[in-house]
Motif scaffolding. Structure first.
Motif, PDB file in Angstrom:
ATOM      1  N   PRO A  55       0.922  -1.196  -0.147  1.00 38.31           N
ATOM      2  CA  PRO A  55      -0.103   0.055   0.007  1.00 38.31           C
ATOM      3  C   PRO A  55       0.970   1.306  -0.157  1.00 38.31           C
ATOM      4  O   PRO A  55       2.181   1.317   0.359  1.00 38.31           O
ATOM      5  CB  PRO A  55      -0.675  -0.234   1.340  1.00 38.31           C
ATOM      6  N   ASP A  56       0.274   2.354  -0.465  1.00 39.84           N
ATOM      7  CA  ASP A  56       0.977   3.804  -0.267  1.00 39.84           C
ATOM      8  C   ASP A  56       1.119   4.082   1.121  1.00 39.84           C
ATOM      9  O   ASP A  56       2.132   4.728   1.415  1.00 39.84           O
ATOM     10  CB  ASP A  56       0.329   4.629  -1.090  1.00 39.84           C
ATOM     11  N   TYR A  57       0.093   3.698   2.054  1.00 38.75           N
ATOM     12  CA  TYR A  57      -0.183   4.173   3.350  1.00 38.75           C
ATOM     13  C   TYR A  57      -0.674   3.116   4.216  1.00 38.75           C
ATOM     14  O   TYR A  57      -1.200   2.106   3.516  1.00 38.75           O
ATOM     15  CB  TYR A  57      -1.117   5.312   3.617  1.00 38.75           C
ATOM     16  N   ALA A  58      -0.284   3.180   5.536  1.00 38.01           N
ATOM     17  CA  ALA A  58      -0.765   2.020   6.351  1.00 38.01           C
ATOM     18  C   ALA A  58      -0.809   2.580   7.816  1.00 38.01           C
ATOM     19  O   ALA A  58      -0.061   3.505   8.252  1.00 38.01           O
ATOM     20  CB  ALA A  58       0.367   0.782   6.525  1.00 38.01           C
ATOM     21  N   VAL A  59      -1.955   2.002   8.433  1.00 34.93           N
ATOM     22  CA  VAL A  59      -2.093   2.503   9.597  1.00 34.93           C
ATOM     23  C   VAL A  59      -2.204   1.180  10.714  1.00 34.93           C
ATOM     24  O   VAL A  59      -3.113   0.395  10.300  1.00 34.93           O
ATOM     25  CB  VAL A  59      -3.510   3.378   9.780  1.00 34.93           C
ATOM     26  N   VAL A  60      -1.275   1.036  11.626  1.00 33.43           N
ATOM     27  CA  VAL A  60      -1.142  -0.174  12.427  1.00 33.43           C
ATOM     28  C   VAL A  60      -1.496  -0.056  13.880  1.00 33.43           C
ATOM     29  O   VAL A  60      -0.932   1.070  14.343  1.00 33.43           O
ATOM     30  CB  VAL A  60       0.306  -0.716  12.309  1.00 33.43           C
ATOM     31  N   ASP A  61      -2.336  -0.595  14.387  1.00 37.07           N
ATOM     32  CA  ASP A  61      -2.549  -0.549  15.825  1.00 37.07           C
ATOM     33  C   ASP A  61      -1.534  -1.233  16.476  1.00 37.07           C
ATOM     34  O   ASP A  61      -0.838  -2.392  16.009  1.00 37.07           O
ATOM     35  CB  ASP A  61      -3.984  -1.235  16.126  1.00 37.07           C
ATOM     36  N   LEU A  62      -1.140  -0.846  17.525  1.00 37.91           N
ATOM     37  CA  LEU A  62       0.164  -1.241  18.149  1.00 37.91           C
ATOM     38  C   LEU A  62      -0.237  -2.588  18.689  1.00 37.91           C
ATOM     39  O   LEU A  62       0.359  -3.647  19.025  1.00 37.91           O
ATOM     40  CB  LEU A  62       0.710  -0.264  19.250  1.00 37.91           C
ATOM     41  N   LYS A  63      -1.430  -2.725  19.519  1.00 37.27           N
ATOM     42  CA  LYS A  63      -2.065  -3.860  20.406  1.00 37.27           C
ATOM     43  C   LYS A  63      -3.000  -4.382  19.375  1.00 37.27           C
ATOM     44  O   LYS A  63      -4.198  -3.893  19.306  1.00 37.27           O
ATOM     45  CB  LYS A  63      -1.956  -3.396  21.624  1.00 37.27           C
ATOM     46  N   LEU A  64      -2.724  -5.682  18.898  1.00 36.02           N
ATOM     47  CA  LEU A  64      -3.778  -6.178  18.207  1.00 36.02           C
ATOM     48  C   LEU A  64      -4.537  -7.636  18.963  1.00 36.02           C
ATOM     49  O   LEU A  64      -3.729  -8.627  18.703  1.00 36.02           O
ATOM     50  CB  LEU A  64      -3.044  -6.723  16.824  1.00 36.02           C
ATOM     51  N   GLY A  65      -5.230  -7.389  19.481  1.00 33.82           N
ATOM     52  CA  GLY A  65      -5.737  -8.549  20.658  1.00 33.82           C
ATOM     53  C   GLY A  65      -4.585  -8.723  21.440  1.00 33.82           C
ATOM     54  O   GLY A  65      -4.069  -7.875  22.463  1.00 33.82           O
ATOM     55  N   ALA A  66      -4.164  -9.925  21.620  1.00 36.87           N
ATOM     56  CA  ALA A  66      -2.986 -10.484  22.518  1.00 36.87           C
ATOM     57  C   ALA A  66      -1.605 -10.084  21.744  1.00 36.87           C
ATOM     58  O   ALA A  66      -0.522 -10.476  22.239  1.00 36.87           O
ATOM     59  CB  ALA A  66      -3.351 -11.887  22.984  1.00 36.87           C
ATOM     60  N   GLU A  67      -1.674  -9.625  20.363  1.00 37.19           N
ATOM     61  CA  GLU A  67      -0.593  -9.526  19.787  1.00 37.19           C
ATOM     62  C   GLU A  67      -0.124  -8.223  19.606  1.00 37.19           C
ATOM     63  O   GLU A  67      -0.897  -7.185  19.795  1.00 37.19           O
ATOM     64  CB  GLU A  67      -0.876 -10.148  18.343  1.00 37.19           C
ATOM     65  N   SER A  68       1.315  -8.189  19.235  1.00 34.97           N
ATOM     66  CA  SER A  68       1.929  -6.598  18.891  1.00 34.97           C
ATOM     67  C   SER A  68       1.652  -6.364  17.471  1.00 34.97           C
ATOM     68  O   SER A  68       1.907  -7.238  16.633  1.00 34.97           O
ATOM     69  CB  SER A  68       3.269  -6.697  19.327  1.00 34.97           C
ATOM     70  N   GLY A  69       1.388  -4.917  17.285  1.00 31.80           N
ATOM     71  CA  GLY A  69       1.453  -4.808  15.714  1.00 31.80           C
ATOM     72  C   GLY A  69       2.832  -4.461  15.429  1.00 31.80           C
ATOM     73  O   GLY A  69       2.963  -4.236  14.096  1.00 31.80           O
ATOM     74  N   LEU A  70       4.000  -4.673  16.133  1.00 30.13           N
ATOM     75  CA  LEU A  70       5.106  -3.971  15.619  1.00 30.13           C
ATOM     76  C   LEU A  70       5.710  -4.937  14.330  1.00 30.13           C
ATOM     77  O   LEU A  70       6.380  -4.455  13.645  1.00 30.13           O
ATOM     78  CB  LEU A  70       6.381  -4.152  16.639  1.00 30.13           C
ATOM     79  N   PRO A  71       5.331  -6.296  14.637  1.00 28.04           N
ATOM     80  CA  PRO A  71       5.764  -7.259  13.343  1.00 28.04           C
ATOM     81  C   PRO A  71       5.158  -6.696  12.070  1.00 28.04           C
ATOM     82  O   PRO A  71       5.662  -6.768  11.193  1.00 28.04           O
ATOM     83  CB  PRO A  71       5.343  -8.660  13.668  1.00 28.04           C
ATOM     84  N   CYS A  72       3.965  -6.386  12.142  1.00 29.06           N
ATOM     85  CA  CYS A  72       3.298  -5.832  11.022  1.00 29.06           C
ATOM     86  C   CYS A  72       3.905  -4.654  10.389  1.00 29.06           C
ATOM     87  O   CYS A  72       4.058  -4.361   9.336  1.00 29.06           O
ATOM     88  CB  CYS A  72       1.718  -5.173  11.257  1.00 29.06           C
ATOM     89  N   VAL A  73       4.527  -3.726  11.452  1.00 23.75           N
ATOM     90  CA  VAL A  73       5.167  -2.587  10.604  1.00 23.75           C
ATOM     91  C   VAL A  73       6.520  -3.048  10.116  1.00 23.75           C
ATOM     92  O   VAL A  73       6.670  -2.263   9.029  1.00 23.75           O
ATOM     93  CB  VAL A  73       5.411  -1.489  12.076  1.00 23.75           C
TER      94      VAL A  73
END
Length: 184
Positions: A55-73
């Motif tokens: 994507p051109d842009y992404a918005v990632v929540d830091l806390k995805l349920g019990a998981e971290s959003g950092l791996p998505c970043v």
């Protein structure tokens, strides 16, 4: 999965958010602004979305349920250096902000943030060297405790049991503290 990320006539946006109501609200708002928006609710869904293109842009929540959003970043940044990534969090701390930026995020916003805040962050991909450097603010013990808890959470990959062990507190006590100060 929503629409793919292949339509290049409008800017593409991937929203990685586990709160379905908030994700739908952001999606509608950005679609009205001319973005082609896709939604993912978990880190595993990001890989599937990237199969259609970055994507051109992404918005990632830091806390995805019990998981971290950092791996998505990290995944998004390694997929395309051109993707502008904004991290949203109700669990803001200096340590998670630093980690998000190190992994490829261009901005880090505390919740609640709206689509205006997020779109403004998209255009501020560069840092501002003219920003005022003030004296360190005096923080309360509770605020300092909150920062230490979240720094340790980030270091343990958001593992509550390991965080509690490192902080020398009972797991249930830590869970209560986290729920008490929740900012979403």
């Amino acid at each position: 999965m929503d629409r793919g990320l292949t339509d290049k006539s409008s800017p593409t946006l991937l929203i990685v958010e586990d709160d379905t109501d908030f994700a739908r609200t952001l999606k509608r708002s950005f679609e009205r602004r001319g973005y082609t928006v896709s939604l993912a609710a978990a880190p595993g869904e990001v890989d599937a979305m990237l199969a259609h293109g970055a994507p051109d842009y992404a918005v990632v929540d830091l806390k995805l349920g019990a998981e971290s959003g950092l791996p998505c970043v990290k995944t998004l940044a390694s997929s395309s250096a051109d993707t502008v990534i904004v991290v949203l969090t109700g669990y803001a701390s200096v340590s998670t902000a630093v980690e998000a930026i190190k992994l490829g995020a261009t901005h880090y916003l505390p919740k609640p943030s709206n689509s205006d805040d997020i779109e403004a962050a998209f255009t501020k991909a560069e840092g501002d060297s003219a920003v005022s450097v003030g004296e360190r603010e005096t923080k309360s013990v509770k605020t300092r405790e909150w920062e230490i808890i979240h720094q340790t959470l980030a270091e343990t990959g958001f593992n509550i049991s390991e965080t509690a062990r490192r902080l020398g507190m009972h797991r249930r006590t830590l869970a209560r503290k986290l729920e008490k100060r929740r900012i979403e």
